[in-house]
Structures are given as structure tokens and as C-alpha cells.
Design an enzyme around this catalytic site. Structure first.
Site, PDB file in Angstrom:
ATOM      1  CB  SER A  34       4.783  -2.050  12.071  1.00  0.00           C
ATOM      2  OG  SER A  34       4.362  -0.697  12.251  1.00  0.00           O
TER       3      SER A  34
ATOM      4  CG  ASN B 171      -1.712   1.247   1.394  1.00  0.00           C
ATOM      5  OD1 ASN B 171      -1.830   2.032   0.442  1.00  0.00           O
ATOM      6  ND2 ASN B 171      -2.286   1.461   2.560  1.00  0.00           N
ATOM      7  CD1 TRP B 172       3.611   1.097  -2.944  1.00  0.00           C
ATOM      8  CD2 TRP B 172       3.566   2.329  -4.822  1.00  0.00           C
ATOM      9  NE1 TRP B 172       4.363   0.449  -3.886  1.00  0.00           N
ATOM     10  CE2 TRP B 172       4.345   1.196  -5.059  1.00  0.00           C
ATOM     11  CE3 TRP B 172       3.378   3.236  -5.860  1.00  0.00           C
ATOM     12  CZ2 TRP B 172       4.960   0.939  -6.285  1.00  0.00           C
ATOM     13  CZ3 TRP B 172       3.982   2.987  -7.089  1.00  0.00           C
ATOM     14  CH2 TRP B 172       4.769   1.850  -7.289  1.00  0.00           C
ATOM     15  CE  LYS B 173       0.175   3.417   4.845  1.00  0.00           C
ATOM     16  NZ  LYS B 173      -0.045   3.544   6.256  1.00  0.00           N
TER      17      LYS B 173
ATOM     18  N   GLY C 171       1.985   1.950  10.735  1.00  0.00           N
ATOM     19  CA  GLY C 171       2.916   3.070  10.614  1.00  0.00           C
ATOM     20  C   GLY C 171       3.562   3.475  11.930  1.00  0.00           C
TER      21      GLY C 171
ATOM     22  CG  HIS D 248      -6.014   1.709   4.996  1.00  0.00           C
ATOM     23  ND1 HIS D 248      -5.562   2.654   5.887  1.00  0.00           N
ATOM     24  CD2 HIS D 248      -4.981   0.834   4.827  1.00  0.00           C
ATOM     25  CE1 HIS D 248      -4.311   2.360   6.236  1.00  0.00           C
ATOM     26  NE2 HIS D 248      -3.939   1.250   5.602  1.00  0.00           N
TER      27      HIS D 248
ATOM     28  CD  GLU E 247      -3.101   5.417   6.649  1.00  0.00           C
ATOM     29  OE1 GLU E 247      -3.081   5.564   5.414  1.00  0.00           O
ATOM     30  OE2 GLU E 247      -2.156   4.905   7.285  1.00  0.00           O
TER      31      GLU E 247
ATOM     32  CD  GLU F   2      -3.766  -2.911   7.174  1.00  0.00           C
ATOM     33  OE1 GLU F   2      -2.666  -3.180   6.705  1.00  0.00           O
ATOM     34  OE2 GLU F   2      -4.351  -1.827   6.964  1.00  0.00           O
TER      35      GLU F   2
ATOM     36  N   GLY G 242       4.736   1.096   4.844  1.00  0.00           N
ATOM     37  CA  GLY G 242       6.070   1.700   4.732  1.00  0.00           C
ATOM     38  C   GLY G 242       7.091   0.815   4.030  1.00  0.00           C
TER      39      GLY G 242
HETATM   40  C1  PEP Z   1      -0.975  -0.066   5.855  1.00  0.00           C
HETATM   41  O1  PEP Z   1      -0.923   1.077   5.441  1.00  0.00           O
HETATM   42  O2  PEP Z   1      -1.922  -0.780   5.529  1.00  0.00           O
HETATM   43  C2  PEP Z   1       0.108  -0.543   6.728  1.00  0.00           C
HETATM   44  C3  PEP Z   1       0.008  -1.745   7.221  1.00  0.00           C
HETATM   45  O3  PEP Z   1       1.150   0.329   6.956  1.00  0.00           O
HETATM   46  P1  PEP Z   1       2.548  -0.030   7.692  1.00  0.00           P
HETATM   47  O4  PEP Z   1       3.060  -1.323   7.105  1.00  0.00           O
HETATM   48  O5  PEP Z   1       3.443   1.129   7.384  1.00  0.00           O
HETATM   49  O6  PEP Z   1       2.258  -0.169   9.162  1.00  0.00           O
END
Ligand code: PEP
Length: 248
Positions: A203, A9-11, A171, A95, A97, A165, A225
Site C-alpha cells: 500500500s 507489479n501490475w499483477k 492491497g 510474492h 500471492e 512486503e 495498485g
Molecule cells: C504488491 O503487489 O507487491 C503490492 C505491494 O501491492 P499494493 O501496493 O497494492 O499493496
């Protein structure tokens, strides 16, 4: 046997040059790998270019969001049919976010999920509790409610993928332990068809991926990330391929 999936997931990161370099490096790194599927979910403006670069490769691509509406006066929105038109395979739905920063409700996530399935694409449905909810012992209640909203509207779950998640792990550098993640995955598994892939996200790094993916009900990861650094993403995909061999 569920084939593991590792989805990046590049966000809201990247630019045309950095995307090209990242994709070239990932494609080289995954070239010989078998028994694992991988994908990148990229920002809307880059989808067309990424689709061209990834045509006929083993790296699939997807979007990070979409509108629940089919078409019409929805300024700034992107429909499922638009994504489908140029070959989109995955769409991330719900998600944390989107839920936290943009007020996306369980009902909206369910409607978006239906829109993705309606165009024959694969939703990656994100579920997860906040730290406050976990500490209050409400993890199962929260992820159960988020899943139930989607199941209510979507009797046919199709080939959808679910990503657990925990919000407190996204993050933050704070990963759920493999046992914590497995516990929630086992809870979710009972509510889903045996073939549904259940990813863990929060993470995941190349150093902790193997222990997470070794868990019985964890079928890969949704990676934020670490998906922006080719060597890290490749390391995670390799860990998923090894874990699948060991579970065989
Ligand atoms: C995500 O954005 O879905 C995610 C899991 O981010 P990260 O790996 O940075 O925690």
C-alpha cells in the site's frame, strides 16, 4: 550508496491499449529524473510488446513469476531462459500471492531465485509476515526463515533485490509505519551484503512514499495498485529520487 529502485507489479491487470497509455504517461513523467531506477513487472502475454515499447528507455521491465525448471513437460509454465531470450531484467519471486494462493513454498521460491540468477537476470525476492504472525511477535522469525531458505540454496546472492512486503499491508490500504518497516529492514540488512537493495511494499502511495523512503534501510518500493495509475507511480518515483538526494 544504493541507487533506489521503484518497481511496479501490475499483477493480473491491463490490456494492450491501457498498457500503451500507462507506459507512455510514465515515460513522459520520469523523463527528467536522475538518481533512481524504475521498472514495471507485467503479465506474461504482454512482455514482448512491453519490451519493444521500453527498448532504449529508462524504464526497465520484468516478469511476475517463472518456473524453477529449466525446460520440459511443465504445461503452462514459463522458464528463465524464455524470459531472458527477449531481454527480461527483473523477475518477482515468492510474492505473497504466489505463496498464499498457489502454495508456493520457501524451497520453491529459493529454486526460482536460483533460476533467475542462473540466466543473469535480477530476482526481486518478496518476504513478509501475515497479520497473525505479526501479532504473535513472529515477524523476524518468519522473514528470517523465508530469507534463509533462499540463502541456503544461493550462496551467490548476486545483484538480487529484496522486497519486505508485510502481507497485511498488500492491497489493503493499510501501510506499515516507516518505523515498523525500518525495523524489519534493519533486521534483514544484517543478513545481506551492504549493497543489496531492500524495497518496501504494501500500500505504498504517492502520499506516504516520502516518509517510507526517508528511512535509512529502505531503498525504494515494490508497488501494486498505485503502479497502475501513471500520476501515482510517477509521484512515488519522484519521492524515491528526492529521498536518495537527501540521504547522499
Ligand atoms: C504488491 O503487489 O507487491 C503490492 C505491494 O501491492 P499494493 O501496493 O497494492 O499493496
Amino acid at each position: 550508496m544504493r541507487i533506489p529502485l521503484v518497481a511496479g507489479n501490475w499483477k493480473m491487470h491491463g490490456n494492450r491499449a491501457s498498457n500503451r497509455a500507462l507506459l507512455d504517461a510514465i515515460l513522459a513523467g520520469i523523463a527528467g529524473l536522475e538518481g533512481v531506477e524504475c521498472a514495471v513487472c507485467v503479465p506474461f502475454p504482454y512482455l514482448g510488446e512491453v519490451a519493444g515499447r521500453l527498448a532504449d528507455t529508462k524504464l526497465a521491465w520484468g516478469a511476475q513469476n517463472l518456473s524453477e525448471h529449466a525446460q520440459g513437460a511443465h504445461t503452462g509454465e514459463v522458464s528463465a531462459a524464455m524470459l531472458k531470450e527477449f531481454g527480461c531484467r527483473y523477475v518477482i519471486v515468492g510474492h505473497s500471492e504466489r505463496r498464499q494462493l498457489y502454495g508456493e513454498t520457501d524451497a520453491a521460491a529459493a529454486a526460482k531465485f536460483a533460476a533467475v540468477l542462473g540466466q543473469g537476470m535480477t530476482p526481486i525476492l518478496c518476504l513478509g509476515e501475515t497479520l497473525h504472525e505479526r501479532e504473535a511477535g513472529r515477524t523476524e522469525e518468519v522473514v528470517g526463515r523465508q530469507l534463509e531458505a533462499v540463502l541456503l540454496l544461493n550462496r551467490n546472492f548476486g545483484n538480487a533485490v529484496v522486497a519486505y512486503e508485510p502481507v497485511w499491508a498488500i492491497g489493503t490500504g493499510r501501510t506499515a509505519t516507516p518505523e515498523q518497516a525500518q525495523e524489519v529492514h534493519a533486521f534483514l540488512r544484517k543478513r545481506l551484503a551492504p549493497g543489496t537493495r531492500l524495497l518496501y511494499g504494501g500500500s505504498v502511495k504517492k502520499d506516504n512514499a516520502a516518509a517510507l523512503f526517508a528511512m535509512r534501510d529502505i531503498d525504494g518500493g515494490l508497488i501494486g495498485g498505485a503502479s497502475l495509475v501513471a500520476a501515482d507511480f510517477i509521484g512515488i518515483v519522484q519521492a524515491a529520487a528526492r529521498a536518495a538526494q537527501q540521504k547522499d
